[in-house]
Design an enzyme around this catalytic site. Structure first.
Site, mmCIF file in Angstrom:
data_model
loop_
_atom_site.group_PDB
_atom_site.id
_atom_site.type_symbol
_atom_site.label_atom_id
_atom_site.label_comp_id
_atom_site.label_asym_id
_atom_site.label_seq_id
_atom_site.Cartn_x
_atom_site.Cartn_y
_atom_site.Cartn_z
ATOM 1 N N ASP A 1 32.107 5.842 11.039
ATOM 2 C CA ASP A 1 33.182 5.760 12.072
ATOM 3 C C ASP A 1 33.746 6.938 12.568
ATOM 4 O O ASP A 1 34.167 7.040 13.562
ATOM 5 C CB ASP A 1 34.433 4.670 11.366
ATOM 6 C CG ASP A 1 33.894 3.158 11.745
ATOM 7 O OD1 ASP A 1 32.971 2.997 12.420
ATOM 8 O OD2 ASP A 1 34.667 2.320 11.119
ATOM 9 N N THR B 1 42.307 -1.379 11.515
ATOM 10 C CA THR B 1 41.540 -1.519 10.342
ATOM 11 C C THR B 1 41.262 0.000 9.161
ATOM 12 O O THR B 1 40.691 0.058 8.458
ATOM 13 C CB THR B 1 40.086 -2.158 10.263
ATOM 14 O OG1 THR B 1 39.529 -1.305 11.587
ATOM 15 C CG2 THR B 1 40.219 -3.622 10.355
ATOM 16 N N ALA B 2 41.956 1.119 9.867
ATOM 17 C CA ALA B 2 41.952 2.234 9.325
ATOM 18 C C ALA B 2 43.094 2.728 8.711
ATOM 19 O O ALA B 2 43.374 1.759 7.770
ATOM 20 C CB ALA B 2 41.583 3.412 10.232
ATOM 21 N N TYR B 3 43.883 3.616 8.639
ATOM 22 C CA TYR B 3 44.942 4.127 8.005
ATOM 23 C C TYR B 3 45.776 3.000 8.158
ATOM 24 O O TYR B 3 46.612 2.725 7.049
ATOM 25 C CB TYR B 3 45.572 5.330 8.619
ATOM 26 C CG TYR B 3 46.531 6.263 7.525
ATOM 27 C CD1 TYR B 3 46.911 5.676 6.243
ATOM 28 C CD2 TYR B 3 46.639 7.504 7.855
ATOM 29 C CE1 TYR B 3 47.607 6.475 5.451
ATOM 30 C CE2 TYR B 3 47.670 8.336 7.022
ATOM 31 C CZ TYR B 3 48.248 7.549 6.277
ATOM 32 O OH TYR B 3 49.115 8.264 5.055
ATOM 33 N N ASN B 4 46.202 2.295 9.506
ATOM 34 C CA ASN B 4 47.122 1.382 9.535
ATOM 35 C C ASN B 4 47.053 0.353 8.390
ATOM 36 O O ASN B 4 48.236 -0.048 7.702
ATOM 37 C CB ASN B 4 46.969 0.785 10.835
ATOM 38 C CG ASN B 4 47.841 -0.427 11.171
ATOM 39 O OD1 ASN B 4 49.008 -0.377 11.246
ATOM 40 N ND2 ASN B 4 47.139 -1.558 10.936
#
Length: 301
Positions: A73, A201-204
């Site tokens: 990604d 769906t990453a750092y969040n």
């Protein structure tokens, strides 16, 4: 948006940096695309890494119908930011680990090549955030909120998120936040994520934020380790213009890949752009199946 898309006859390929082991995979992908009548052009930096000829990014973006990344990604997000001004569709071929945004694995490309040539693919639009940095040295906070004619010192875009983070290892950062030029809140935390649905769906998600359907047009505000339990993640419409002041020296991190210093005299203005990043997928791809696979939902433990 499915079908009736432009046929893909020429693609540019960018490889994950510092990964010369991808040469074999690239050559296999190139052969499969060539066999389907699709020309492949390698980007020059990637070419240098694997000792093959390539063209510079501007040539790739102006001569190709689409851009493919070979990596995870992160490689795809970096390519999306570079390709954004050219309004080119992009696709990620996953050789990384999780791969929420990438379309398929290298070994599955052969099932998709004929779809590319006929234009039978899904083209999904992802919200993109823009940040403008304004210097407000020796000027009152309220006055600067109304100063619409000031020229930004920097303009940046993010596919996943902007992160305003503390500059030092210890202590918190204090961030004044305004929505549509009205003071809203002061966040006392380790950092504040201003994210997109694609970045949810990453750092969040690691910071306790919600997973948002990636094709919605929302802006996410997610504090990291907030001082108060009432400082909860917030999901906003994309129509709002957000402004932030860090009361001490801080860092602005873009998609986890670039970083700039921001000073107490800087105002960070963030809003959604009307133009979207365009991602290509096979017509059979189902987002909820991807969620189930990546998060291992529905499995017995």
């Amino acid at each position: 948006m499915k079908s009736h898309n432009a046929p893909i006859t020429k693609v540019g390929v960018i490889l994950r940096p510092s990964s010369p082991e991808l040469k074999t995979t690239f050559l296999q992908i190139k052969e499969e695309l060539n066999n389907a009548g699709i020309e492949v052009i390698l980007e020059s930096i990637s070419g240098g890494m694997i000792e093959l000829l390539g063209r510079d990014f501007h040539q790739l973006a102006t001569q190709c119908d689409a851009l493919f990344s070979l990596g995870g990604d992160g490689t795809l997000i970096s390519m999306l930011r570079r390709a954004f001004e050219y309004e080119l569709p992009c696709m990620g071929i996953n050789t990384g680990r999780l791969g929420f945004l990438t379309a398929l694995m290298p070994q599955n490309l052969h099932t998709f090549t004929s779809h590319l040539k006929s234009g039978d693919y899904t083209l999904q639009k992802h919200l993109v955030l823009q940040a403008r940095i304004y210097s407000t040295l020796n000027t009152a906070y309220e006055n600067n909120l109304d100063n619409k004619n000031q020229t930004p010192t920097q303009t940046l875009i993010a596919i996943n998120e902007f992160l305003i983070s503390k500059h030092e290892l210890s202590g918190m950062v204090h961030i004044d936040a305004s929505i549509d030029r009205k003071y809203f809140n002061t966040y006392r935390c380790d950092g504040l994520i201003i994210g997109t649905p694609a970045g949810s769906t990453a750092y969040n998600i690691s910071a306790g934020g919600s997973v948002i359907y990636p094709y919605c047009r929302n802006i996410l505000l997610t504090p990291i380790a907030p001082h108060s339990l009432t400082q909860r993640p917030l999901v906003l419409s994309d129509e709002f213009m957000l402004e932030f002041y860090a009361k001490e020296r801080a860092k602005l991190i873009i998609d986890g890949q670039e970083m700039i210093d921001i000073m107490p005299s800087d105002r960070v203005q963030i809003q959604a752009l009307p133009q979207s990043a365009m991602l290509m997928y096979p017509p059979t791809r189902d987002y909820f199946s991807v969620l189930k696979e990546k998060f291992k939902w529905g499995e017995e433990h």
